[in-house]
Design a protein around this motif. Structure first.
Motif, short mmCIF file in Angstrom:
data_model
loop_
_atom_site.label_atom_id
_atom_site.label_comp_id
_atom_site.label_asym_id
_atom_site.label_seq_id
_atom_site.Cartn_x
_atom_site.Cartn_y
_atom_site.Cartn_z
N GLY A 512 0.70 -1.38 -0.15
CA GLY A 512 0.14 0.01 -0.04
C GLY A 512 0.83 1.26 0.06
N TYR A 513 1.80 1.24 0.85
CA TYR A 513 2.88 2.40 0.93
C TYR A 513 3.58 2.57 -0.23
N ALA A 514 3.98 1.55 -0.90
CA ALA A 514 4.82 1.56 -2.19
C ALA A 514 3.77 2.09 -3.22
N GLU A 515 2.56 1.81 -3.36
CA GLU A 515 1.83 2.40 -4.21
C GLU A 515 1.74 3.86 -4.17
N LYS A 516 1.51 4.25 -3.07
CA LYS A 516 1.20 5.81 -2.60
C LYS A 516 2.57 6.61 -3.10
N MET A 517 3.70 5.98 -2.70
CA MET A 517 4.92 6.65 -3.03
C MET A 517 5.10 6.71 -4.73
N ALA A 518 4.68 5.37 -5.29
CA ALA A 518 4.82 5.28 -6.71
C ALA A 518 4.07 6.19 -7.47
N ASN A 519 2.70 6.47 -6.85
CA ASN A 519 1.87 7.64 -7.29
C ASN A 519 2.42 8.98 -7.52
N ALA A 520 3.13 9.39 -6.31
CA ALA A 520 3.83 10.62 -6.20
C ALA A 520 4.88 10.91 -7.07
N TRP A 521 5.66 10.01 -7.49
CA TRP A 521 6.78 9.99 -8.28
C TRP A 521 6.17 9.75 -9.76
#
Length: 536
Positions: A512-521
């Motif tokens: 979940g957190y990896a997806e949020k970080m990926a969305n930001a980048w």
């Protein structure tokens, strides 16, 4: 326990940096002229196709569903309270209690209070201790049935007494390890911090006892939770008193005047009540290890020996895994702090570019750098949140290191009981041999030897008592073996559930957190994709 570390010399700068990060506005406002920057607008069709393909590839891994949207409140966020809050925090008992169809026993530890030790203090105020309010809520029949609730105050000394009583009464069970006395920590740490740490540890310990299927129904735990005042003891747990009692009995035992108590023979000798027995069992242990002769009674349960060996291997691997979990927590913490510092550096550079901007290209560059700063700060915050969840889930590894200590304690009970059986068996062989020798010697004298005959009768009486003691010791040993067997089966079931829950929580939060970080980048990559065309 896993904790996020701080570097002492950088605490001030780090706190300042985190405050700066928290104050940043992460939502990008529109540009001053209401138009998008030229570089952001000038995106070639080739780059659009590449970006779209990358986005589709990324989403094919994480969707469906979106972990960030569906799982982001950790799946076990509604788990049982750790005891920090008072049981009165909910509006009603029904809201916080488990369903009435299942038995439950919940314990809260709160409200530490400092009190004076009046009985032993020669100087007023010279000795003090802390008591804790222990509140119990249950529907178990052993405690009075549905709606039962109790509150009383206990000190840490009472917890030590409870632990000792359970160790004596529940040999062979995997009894949760009580918190240490931590004398050194109490002198080094701030008193408020130490008291709070102990309160939390007591809460965890008592709720582990309450979760144990046998101990939760024990009279020892019920008295501790329900009966006010000093805990009543069946027999003294004071080590000095035991040793003194053993020293008084020793001379009579050496001359053969003290008979063996069959009931005491079934209990461990380490308490000090029977010094002669301690010496005999020590001798038997040396003979077992170095004598080269197989004991009369030996551990022959191959399945248990295999399980014991597996527990040793599990402990080694668990210790290694726990250490790697510590490294992961430290790495995530460092990554979050580094991302935050990177974001702040870009913010400062953006400010410099904006203040001295003379051309539109400088303003565009400053806007893009601010976007990079925004993504970095977002990532920093997400790393900190992820790290807190990582600690929450992987802390189960540290908890199981404590379980292994309890397992080893139960195995030690089994070894101690077996040693008692071996010692009594050796004593019986020795007594039988002495009787046979005296009978042979007495038979050579016409009319018999009265002194020898009297000695033979005494030895036969001792032999009879020793056989009864051995029977009790064998029954105790078999009872401990059965307890070990049942506890190992229970541990296998609980370990499966606990580790599956730990892995599920850990994996879902990482995804979940990896997806949020990926969305930001990914958003930043789309905003800056025009640079590829400009550079070509």
């Amino acid at each position: 326990m896993m904790r996020q570390e701080n570097h002492g010399g950088e605490d001030t700068d780090l706190r300042g940096s985190q405050d700066d990060m928290e104050s940043l506005v992460l939502d990008e406002p529109p540009s001053s002229n209401g138009q998008s920057s030229p570089s952001a607008a000038a995106v070639s069709s080739v780059i659009d196709r590449q970006t779209s393909a990358a986005s589709q590839h990324f989403n094919s891994i994480l969707e469906p569903p979106s972990y960030a949207d569906a799982i982001f409140t950790s799946f076990d966020s509604s788990s049982a309270s750790n005891g920090h809050d008072s049981p009165n925090h909910s509006s009603s008992a029904a809201e916080s209690d488990p369903p009435a169809r299942s038995e439950f026993l919940k314990i809260w530890v709160s409200d530490p209070q400092k009190e004076l030790e009046l009985s032993n203090s020669l100087v007023p105020g010279g000795t003090s201790y802390y008591t804790y309010l222990i509140t119990t809520r249950t529907n178990m029949p052993e405690y009075g049935g549905p709606g039962s609730e109790f509150s009383l105050r206990r000190r840490f000394k009472d917890v030590v007494t409870l632990s000792d009583r359970l160790s004596e009464s529940y040999r062979g069970f995997f009894i949760p390890i009580r918190p240490d006395k931590s004398v050194v920590e109490s002198q080094v740490m701030q008193i408020e911090q130490f008291v709070e740490q102990r309160r939390a540890a007591l809460s965890r310990y008592l709720n582990k006892l309450a979760a144990h299927p046998a101990i939760r129904k024990s009279e020892e735990l019920r008295v501790f939770l329900v009966v006010n005042g000093k805990l009543p003891l069946v027999r003294s747990v004071d080590v000095a008193s035991r040793m003194l009692d053993g020293a008084v009995r020793l001379p009579r035992q050496l001359v053969g005047e003290a008979a063996i108590d069959a009931n005491e023979a079934a209990q461990p000798a380490k308490g000090g009540r029977d010094l002669l027995r301690i010496f005999r069992e020590l001798k038997q242990s040396v003979v077992n290890d170095w004598g080269g002769v197989k004991p009369v009674v030996a551990e022959e349960d191959k399945e248990f020996l295999e399980r014991k060996e597996k527990v040793v291997g599990f402990e080694q691997q668990l210790s290694n895994l726990s250490q790697q979990a510590e490294f992961l927590v430290k790495a995530q913490q460092d990554m979050g702090e580094t991302m935050g510092e990177l974001g702040l550096a870009f913010v400062k550079l953006t400010k410099l570019e904006t203040e001295g901007a003379m051309f539109e290209s400088q303003t565009t560059r400053a806007t893009d750098m601010k976007n990079v700063a925004t993504a970095a700060v977002k990532s920093s915050r997400l790393y900190r949140e992820l790290n807190a969840q990582t600690v929450k889930h992987l802390d189960k590894l540290h908890e199981y290191l404590g379980v292994i200590l309890a397992v080893n304690g139960a195995f030690s009970d089994r070894s101690s009981a077996l040693l008692t059986v071996q010692t009594l068996s050796s004593d019986l062989v020795s007594l039988q041999s002495r009787i046979e020798k005296l009978e042979a010697a007495a038979s050579k004298i016409f009319g018999g030897d009265r002194s020898r005959m009297r000695k033979i009768e005494e030895l036969k009486e001792t032999l009879k008592v020793s056989e009864e003691a051995k029977d009790c010791a064998v029954k105790e040993y078999e009872r401990i073996k059965e307890n070990n067997r049942n506890e190992l089966e229970r541990l296998d079931r609980e370990r499966h559930d606990d580790f599956m829950g730990m892995l599920k929580g850990f994996v879902l939060n990482q995804a979940g957190y990896a997806e949020k970080m990926a969305n930001a980048w990914e958003k930043l990559a789309e905003e800056t994709s025009g640079y590829t065309r400009d550079a070509s």
